[in-house]
Design a protein around this motif. Structure first.
Motif: not given
Length: 99
Positions: A36-44
């Protein structure tokens, strides 16, 4: 980019509590299962929000998109559907005849 969602809206960004999610990119391509942290980073990095589309999936499905634009288009479609529904109701008229 953090928005507070009501009960009817989808979970976005920090509201998502799953550990791993299936990520769909902004153009519809599958990016695979991510933390989930990687996914949030990709989105940001992309300048968008991470929106949970299907919370019942295994793993849950999230999409990288502009949430405000998505919500605006959804409201626009609902308004148009309501307008069409009202237009259809005016076509029917009732007549009563008596002797």
């Amino acid at each position: 980019m953090f928005c507070i969602a009501s009960n009817k809206d989808l979970f976005i960004n920090e509201q998502i509590r799953a550990k791993e999610v299936m990520v769909i990119g902004p153009n519809g391509e599958q990016l695979g299962t991510k933390n989930i942290n990687d996914a949030r980073t990709l989105a940001s990095y992309a300048g968008f929000d991470l929106v949970m589309i299907n919370p019942n999936g295994n793993p849950p499905v999230c999409k990288i998109m502009d949430y405000n634009k998505f919500r605006y288009e959804k409201q626009k479609k609902q308004k148009e559907a309501l307008k069409n529904q009202r237009a259809n109701n005016h076509d029917m008229k009732e007549y009563q005849f008596s002797v």
